[in-house]
Design a protein around this motif. Structure first.
Motif, PDB file in Angstrom:
ATOM      1  N   GLY A 120       0.568  -1.722 -20.587  1.00 33.23           N
ATOM      2  CA  GLY A 120       1.105  -1.541 -19.252  1.00 33.23           C
ATOM      3  C   GLY A 120       0.953  -0.110 -18.757  1.00 33.23           C
ATOM      4  N   ILE A 121       1.607   0.201 -17.633  1.00 31.63           N
ATOM      5  CA  ILE A 121       1.485   1.522 -17.012  1.00 31.63           C
ATOM      6  C   ILE A 121       2.038   2.589 -17.952  1.00 31.63           C
ATOM      7  N   PRO A 122       1.243   3.607 -18.284  1.00 29.67           N
ATOM      8  CA  PRO A 122       1.695   4.675 -19.185  1.00 29.67           C
ATOM      9  C   PRO A 122       2.583   5.680 -18.434  1.00 29.67           C
ATOM     10  N   TRP A 123       3.857   5.436 -18.398  1.00 28.83           N
ATOM     11  CA  TRP A 123       4.784   6.213 -17.581  1.00 28.83           C
ATOM     12  C   TRP A 123       4.682   7.710 -17.852  1.00 28.83           C
ATOM     13  N   TYR A 124       4.702   8.087 -19.109  1.00 25.37           N
ATOM     14  CA  TYR A 124       4.662   9.501 -19.447  1.00 25.37           C
ATOM     15  C   TYR A 124       3.324  10.123 -19.025  1.00 25.37           C
ATOM     16  N   GLY A 125       2.224   9.387 -19.252  1.00 27.59           N
ATOM     17  CA  GLY A 125       0.909   9.895 -18.885  1.00 27.59           C
ATOM     18  C   GLY A 125       0.772  10.085 -17.380  1.00 27.59           C
ATOM     19  N   VAL A 126       1.344   9.174 -16.602  1.00 26.86           N
ATOM     20  CA  VAL A 126       1.308   9.293 -15.143  1.00 26.86           C
ATOM     21  C   VAL A 126       2.027  10.567 -14.714  1.00 26.86           C
ATOM     22  N   LYS A 127       3.257  10.727 -15.205  1.00 29.43           N
ATOM     23  CA  LYS A 127       4.045  11.898 -14.815  1.00 29.43           C
ATOM     24  C   LYS A 127       3.349  13.195 -15.212  1.00 29.43           C
ATOM     25  N   LYS A 128       2.833  13.253 -16.431  1.00 31.99           N
ATOM     26  CA  LYS A 128       2.210  14.480 -16.928  1.00 31.99           C
ATOM     27  C   LYS A 128       1.028  14.903 -16.065  1.00 31.99           C
TER      28      LYS A 128
END
Length: 368
Positions: free
Chosen positions: A265-273
């Protein structure tokens, strides 16, 4: 049989038309022969091959005369707060085949989406003046043919039909509907990973089926003064992966979303970083990266609205349904939808956000 003067004149005119059509056929045959020679010479050179493809597109549609779309007759409200409609097109995967999705179903769902955009806009026009629309195309509009092993078993058409028939027809009709709804339309597009012609490491950055579809559609509307189009171009090895659209004081970074790496699914931490890092780059005047307020992307086929560090990140869902590969390997299965919103350009804010404009209510309802 004796002909009167009117019948004789009509016969002469018809003969002239036939001669003119015959000349067009001859010219077209010359064009085809020239393109074949170009493609033969360019088959071992990807740069030349890409240019030959674009040349073929330009030549093929040069004589096509699309009727102009009549501008809408809009009723201006008393409100001074004019808004701009933002319409997102993402991850059509034109050519993909599942038990409940194919090119024909995609076309019908995008037709439905156009009608819903018109209905939602009509509601907002009761309290605001809405003359302009921005269309954000976020990539993967076509499915591609050689993106992963076994893809040939899950598509209903080759690259030609994905781009030049189904994709071109669907995108052109959608934009015509928007021109009939708004005084001015601006299209800003970015390419997706499914548009690449070949697998990673084997293709030239500008060889992308999404880009070919966008450029072909843009040329179809070359004479339409109410439409402007921004296609980020590849340069010096960069594939033109992002664009920043400005709507008055508001701005948004548009990307496809494959820049974020993840397994489930959507990589939340990777998106934010990455988003925070891009924002930092954009805020530095000596950095060659534009500043922006929010971020819009697709790729993950799911709805997401997330605000962090003052930046709102919006992921658009897809009109596809029953993606069993995503269900098995990513534990993610979206419902057919697209998203749209409204922006106040003077205040630089989003005033309304439709995260899911459902495109198959029967499937949505039975899944709840």
């Amino acid at each position: 049989m004796t002909l009167n003067k009117k019948e004789i004149a009509e016969l002469i005119l018809a003969t002239e038309d036939e001669q003119e059509e015959s000349e067009k056929v001859k010219d077209l045959q010359k064009t085809i022969n020239r393109l074949h020679k170009q493609l033969d010479k360019a088959k071992n050179n990807k740069d030349e091959l890409s240019e030959a493809i674009y040349s073929a597109v330009r030549d093929s549609i040069a004589d096509i005369d699309i009727p102009k779309v009549k501008p809408p007759k809009l009723t201006v409200t008393k409100s001074k707060n004019e808004e701009v409609a933002v319409i997102t097109l993402a991850d059509w995967q034109m050519g993909k085949k599942t038990p409940t999705y194919n090119s024909e179903i995609c076309q019908k769902r995008i037709e439905q989406y156009a009608k819903k955009v018109q209905e939602i806009t009509a509601i907002h026009r009761k309290s605001h003046t809405i003359k302009k629309a921005h269309i954000w195309i976020l990539g993967d509009i076509v499915e591609g043919v050689d993106i992963f092993p076994g893809q040939a078993w899950v598509i209903d058409s080759g690259l030609y039909r994905q781009i030049m028939k189904n994709g071109l027809e669907t995108l052109t009709n959608f934009i015509r509907e928007m021109l009939a709804t708004f005084d001015e339309v601006k299209v800003v597009s970015v390419i997706g990973n499914h548009g690449r012609i070949g697998r990673y490491g084997t293709f030239h950055p500008e060889d992308n089926a999404d880009r070919i579809l966008y450029e072909t559609t843009r040329l179809m509307f070359a004479g339409e003064k109410r439409l402007t189009w921004v296609n980020p171009e590849e340069f010096e090895g960069d594939r033109g992966w992002y664009a920043v659209d400005k709507i008055g004081k508001y701005s948004c970074l548009l990307i496809h979303g494959d820049q974020f790496r993840g397994q489930l699914g959507i990589p939340w931490y990777g998106v934010k970083k990455k988003v925070v890092a891009w924002k930092a780059l954009g805020s530095q005047p000596d950095m060659p990266f534009p500043d922006f307020k929010d971020v819009a992307f697709g790729h993950w086929h799911q709805q997401l609205t997330w605000t962090d560090a003052g930046i709102t990140m919006r992921c658009s869902p897809s009109p596809e349904s029953n993606n069993y590969y995503a269900a098995e390997n990513l534990a993610a299965l979206g419902l057919p939808a697209q998203r749209m919103m409204f922006v106040n350009p003077k205040k630089g804010i989003v005033t309304a956000d439709y995260e899911n404009v459902w495109l198959d209510w029967t499937r949505v309802h039975t899944s709840l």
